[in-house]
Design a protein around this motif. Structure first.
Motif, PDB file in Angstrom:
ATOM      1  N   ALA A   1       0.829  -0.919   0.137  1.00 39.52           N
ATOM      2  CA  ALA A   1       0.186   0.041  -0.264  1.00 39.52           C
ATOM      3  C   ALA A   1       0.675   1.603  -0.368  1.00 39.52           C
ATOM      4  CB  ALA A   1      -1.025   0.092   1.179  1.00 39.52           C
ATOM      5  N   GLU A   2       1.881   1.249   0.315  1.00 36.86           N
ATOM      6  CA  GLU A   2       2.785   2.153   0.748  1.00 36.86           C
ATOM      7  C   GLU A   2       3.332   2.460  -0.075  1.00 36.86           C
ATOM      8  OE1 GLU A   2       7.084   3.992   3.081  1.00 36.86           O
ATOM      9  OE2 GLU A   2       5.895   1.998   3.511  1.00 36.86           O
ATOM     10  N   ARG A   3       4.123   1.502  -0.939  1.00 43.49           N
ATOM     11  CA  ARG A   3       4.971   2.094  -2.654  1.00 43.49           C
ATOM     12  C   ARG A   3       4.000   2.333  -3.258  1.00 43.49           C
ATOM     13  NH1 ARG A   3       9.571   2.038  -4.056  1.00 43.49           N
ATOM     14  NH2 ARG A   3      10.333   1.554  -5.942  1.00 43.49           N
ATOM     15  N   LEU A   4       2.804   1.289  -3.243  1.00 44.61           N
ATOM     16  CA  LEU A   4       1.597   2.187  -4.858  1.00 44.61           C
ATOM     17  C   LEU A   4       1.028   3.349  -4.625  1.00 44.61           C
ATOM     18  CD1 LEU A   4      -0.832  -0.845  -4.933  1.00 44.61           C
ATOM     19  CD2 LEU A   4       1.385  -0.381  -6.500  1.00 44.61           C
ATOM     20  N   THR A   5       1.438   3.489  -3.128  1.00 42.73           N
ATOM     21  CA  THR A   5       1.237   4.970  -2.980  1.00 42.73           C
ATOM     22  C   THR A   5       2.447   6.339  -3.995  1.00 42.73           C
ATOM     23  OG1 THR A   5       2.378   5.564  -1.212  1.00 42.73           O
ATOM     24  CG2 THR A   5       0.018   4.923  -0.933  1.00 42.73           C
ATOM     25  N   ILE A   6       3.419   5.812  -3.704  1.00 42.02           N
ATOM     26  CA  ILE A   6       4.593   6.517  -4.585  1.00 42.02           C
ATOM     27  C   ILE A   6       4.413   6.193  -5.797  1.00 42.02           C
ATOM     28  CG2 ILE A   6       5.354   7.541  -2.732  1.00 42.02           C
ATOM     29  CD1 ILE A   6       8.043   5.015  -3.717  1.00 42.02           C
ATOM     30  N   LEU A   7       3.821   4.788  -6.376  1.00 45.43           N
ATOM     31  CA  LEU A   7       3.468   4.973  -8.519  1.00 45.43           C
ATOM     32  C   LEU A   7       2.927   5.483  -8.553  1.00 45.43           C
ATOM     33  CD1 LEU A   7       4.347   0.559  -8.066  1.00 45.43           C
ATOM     34  CD2 LEU A   7       5.815   2.689  -8.583  1.00 45.43           C
ATOM     35  N   PRO A   8       3.056   5.765 -10.336  1.00 48.19           N
ATOM     36  CA  PRO A   8       1.706   7.195 -10.570  1.00 48.19           C
ATOM     37  C   PRO A   8       0.544   5.708 -11.109  1.00 48.19           C
ATOM     38  CG  PRO A   8       3.528   6.965 -11.697  1.00 48.19           C
ATOM     39  CD  PRO A   8       3.840   6.712 -10.728  1.00 48.19           C
ATOM     40  N   ILE A   9      -0.584   6.252 -10.259  1.00 48.62           N
ATOM     41  CA  ILE A   9      -1.449   5.402 -11.202  1.00 48.62           C
ATOM     42  C   ILE A   9      -2.738   5.919 -10.857  1.00 48.62           C
ATOM     43  CG2 ILE A   9      -1.935   3.683  -9.691  1.00 48.62           C
ATOM     44  CD1 ILE A   9      -2.306   1.303 -11.078  1.00 48.62           C
ATOM     45  N   THR A  10      -3.674   6.006 -12.174  1.00 44.51           N
ATOM     46  CA  THR A  10      -4.872   6.269 -12.193  1.00 44.51           C
ATOM     47  C   THR A  10      -5.857   5.097 -12.264  1.00 44.51           C
ATOM     48  OG1 THR A  10      -4.385   8.306 -12.974  1.00 44.51           O
ATOM     49  CG2 THR A  10      -6.055   8.458 -12.996  1.00 44.51           C
ATOM     50  N   TYR A  11      -6.664   5.272 -10.979  1.00 46.30           N
ATOM     51  CA  TYR A  11      -8.509   4.587 -10.861  1.00 46.30           C
ATOM     52  C   TYR A  11      -8.808   5.170 -11.800  1.00 46.30           C
ATOM     53  CZ  TYR A  11      -4.685   1.531  -7.650  1.00 46.30           C
ATOM     54  OH  TYR A  11      -4.058   1.025  -7.516  1.00 46.30           O
ATOM     55  N   VAL A  12     -10.065   4.757 -12.310  1.00 49.96           N
ATOM     56  CA  VAL A  12     -10.798   5.599 -13.387  1.00 49.96           C
ATOM     57  C   VAL A  12     -12.186   4.391 -13.548  1.00 49.96           C
ATOM     58  CG1 VAL A  12      -8.810   6.538 -15.097  1.00 49.96           C
ATOM     59  CG2 VAL A  12     -10.318   4.403 -15.663  1.00 49.96           C
ATOM     60  N   ASP A  13     -13.240   4.404 -13.796  1.00 49.27           N
ATOM     61  CA  ASP A  13     -14.682   3.462 -13.224  1.00 49.27           C
ATOM     62  C   ASP A  13     -14.484   3.019 -15.167  1.00 49.27           C
ATOM     63  OD1 ASP A  13     -15.252   4.162 -11.124  1.00 49.27           O
ATOM     64  OD2 ASP A  13     -16.328   5.998 -11.437  1.00 49.27           O
ATOM     65  N   ASN A  14     -13.700   3.309 -16.256  1.00 48.61           N
ATOM     66  CA  ASN A  14     -14.041   3.131 -17.435  1.00 48.61           C
ATOM     67  C   ASN A  14     -13.033   3.506 -18.153  1.00 48.61           C
ATOM     68  OD1 ASN A  14     -14.610   2.537 -20.079  1.00 48.61           O
ATOM     69  ND2 ASN A  14     -16.882   2.450 -19.479  1.00 48.61           N
ATOM     70  N   MET A  15     -12.100   2.630 -18.120  1.00 44.51           N
ATOM     71  CA  MET A  15     -10.641   1.650 -19.176  1.00 44.51           C
ATOM     72  C   MET A  15     -11.020   2.905 -20.781  1.00 44.51           C
ATOM     73  SD  MET A  15      -7.933   0.475 -17.395  1.00 44.51           S
ATOM     74  CE  MET A  15      -9.406  -0.891 -17.270  1.00 44.51           C
ATOM     75  N   ARG A  16     -12.002   2.252 -21.063  1.00 46.95           N
ATOM     76  CA  ARG A  16     -12.107   2.762 -22.451  1.00 46.95           C
ATOM     77  C   ARG A  16     -12.209   4.376 -23.098  1.00 46.95           C
ATOM     78  NH1 ARG A  16     -13.441  -2.024 -20.996  1.00 46.95           N
ATOM     79  NH2 ARG A  16     -13.580  -4.436 -22.446  1.00 46.95           N
ATOM     80  N   GLN A  17     -13.363   4.976 -21.598  1.00 42.61           N
ATOM     81  CA  GLN A  17     -13.869   5.902 -22.417  1.00 42.61           C
ATOM     82  C   GLN A  17     -12.623   7.372 -22.104  1.00 42.61           C
ATOM     83  OE1 GLN A  17     -17.523   6.548 -23.381  1.00 42.61           O
ATOM     84  NE2 GLN A  17     -15.835   8.453 -23.321  1.00 42.61           N
ATOM     85  N   THR A  18     -11.982   6.244 -20.558  1.00 41.49           N
ATOM     86  CA  THR A  18     -11.627   7.700 -20.349  1.00 41.49           C
ATOM     87  C   THR A  18     -10.273   7.944 -21.376  1.00 41.49           C
ATOM     88  OG1 THR A  18     -11.279   7.206 -18.152  1.00 41.49           O
ATOM     89  CG2 THR A  18      -9.332   7.568 -18.401  1.00 41.49           C
ATOM     90  N   VAL A  19      -9.617   6.619 -22.365  1.00 39.94           N
ATOM     91  CA  VAL A  19      -8.448   7.244 -23.100  1.00 39.94           C
ATOM     92  C   VAL A  19      -9.291   7.309 -24.778  1.00 39.94           C
ATOM     93  CG1 VAL A  19      -6.903   4.881 -22.257  1.00 39.94           C
ATOM     94  CG2 VAL A  19      -9.302   4.677 -24.396  1.00 39.94           C
ATOM     95  N   ILE A  20     -10.244   7.591 -24.700  1.00 41.00           N
ATOM     96  CA  ILE A  20     -11.328   8.371 -25.636  1.00 41.00           C
ATOM     97  C   ILE A  20     -11.493   9.669 -25.183  1.00 41.00           C
ATOM     98  CG2 ILE A  20     -13.866   8.389 -27.330  1.00 41.00           C
ATOM     99  CD1 ILE A  20     -14.001   5.408 -26.513  1.00 41.00           C
ATOM    100  N   ASP A  21     -11.870  10.020 -24.470  1.00 34.86           N
ATOM    101  CA  ASP A  21     -11.808  11.696 -23.302  1.00 34.86           C
ATOM    102  C   ASP A  21     -10.732  11.972 -23.344  1.00 34.86           C
ATOM    103  OD1 ASP A  21     -14.829  10.782 -23.226  1.00 34.86           O
ATOM    104  OD2 ASP A  21     -14.518  10.495 -21.033  1.00 34.86           O
TER     105      ASP A  21
END
Length: 286
Positions: free
Chosen positions: A143-163
């Motif tokens: 949990a500590e390591r993942l806080t410094i790794l840049p990752i974006t949590y989204v509801d819909n990855m397909r729509q996100t890359v389209i937008d």
């Protein structure tokens, strides 16, 4: 004479705590002082790669996402090789049908739809790599390591890359059952065509455009510098390193490399926890 050294990161340049050991840092500096250029070649995206490299104060060109993205030492993009959006969505459909967790990489982002699964998977993985940790300690460390790794949590990855109008450069899938479950979906992915499917560990598969491979990217980068294959040394440990091990005139597999991967290298060095990269560099410099 070696003019360029290309090294994988996970299982190679990094130890099991995802850090660059001091001996490797010194060996890289010694090579650079001798006029040898150093480049990392990793399946990681830029943000994930920089976490370990910045900590070691290493600023070098990088082949990222298995060759889908190449940047210079100033972190400017030199070239990219995306998967078409239609093909990427087909890949995502197949992984979802198989019940396999995955993430997608663009030049600027890593997207996930399931934070809980990600922490659970990586804490289990960390516990295997560092058996001295209790399950609770592994979860906390993850949990500590993942806080410094840049990752974006989204509801819909397909729509996100389209937008965001982003190119999908890599899809990575993880499963605790490893090859037992991943092999079946790999066969279906191969049927889609125009894809390169490799693994950096037994518990994942990494999906790129067929022209996004470490060896192809290394060749293109070297040619831009007027460096030939005979003047290149490559170091790696897993199947996504094979293309560059085959391309480089001098190649080292890590002592912890998969047995089959070792057959593609001319030499075998020590493991990633025994400073195998440093020892390979020293051998070449001598």
């Amino acid at each position: 004479m070696i003019k360029l050294i290309a090294s994988d990161m996970d299982g190679t340049l990094l130890n099991n705590h995802m850090q660059v050991p001091e001996e490797n840092i010194k060996a890289i500096a010694k090579a650079q002082e001798s006029g040898v250029e150093f480049i990392t070649a990793t399946g990681r995206g830029i943000g994930h790669a920089l976490v370990s490299l910045d900590e070691a104060n290493i600023q070098v060109p990088m082949i990222l996402l298995n060759g889908a993205l190449v940047i210079d030492a100033n972190r400017d993009i030199l070239f990219s090789v995306p998967i078409s959006r239609e093909k990427a969505f087909q890949v995502m459909d197949l992984l979802e049908e198989a019940g396999i967790y995955f993430e997608i990489f663009t030049a600027k982002h890593v997207y996930s739809e399931n934070k809980v699964y990600r922490i659970d998977f990586f804490s289990s993985h960390l516990a295997e790599m560092a058996p001295e940790l209790t399950p609770k300690m592994a979860i906390a460390a993850t949990a500590e390591r993942l806080t410094i790794l840049p990752i974006t949590y989204v509801d819909n990855m397909r729509q996100t890359v389209i937008d965001n109008d982003e190119e999908i450069l890599k899809v990575i899938a993880f499963d605790k059952d490893g090859p037992a479950k991943l092999q079946a979906v790999t066969e279906k992915l191969n049927d889609l065509g125009e894809l390169a499917i490799a693994a950096s560990e037994a518990s994942n598969i990494e999906i790129n455009h067929e022209n996004a491979q470490k060896g192809i990217a290394l060749a293109q980068y070297a040619e831009s510098k007027g460096i030939t294959a005979d003047e290149i040394m490559a170091i790696g440990d897993n199947f996504n390193d094979v293309s560059m091990l085959k391309y480089a005139g001098t190649s080292f597999a890590m002592g912890n490399a998969e047995p089959e991967v070792k057959t593609y290298a001319k030499f075998v060095t020590d493991t990633n926890v025994e400073n195998g990269v440093a020892k390979a560099i020293e051998q070449v410099l001598e």
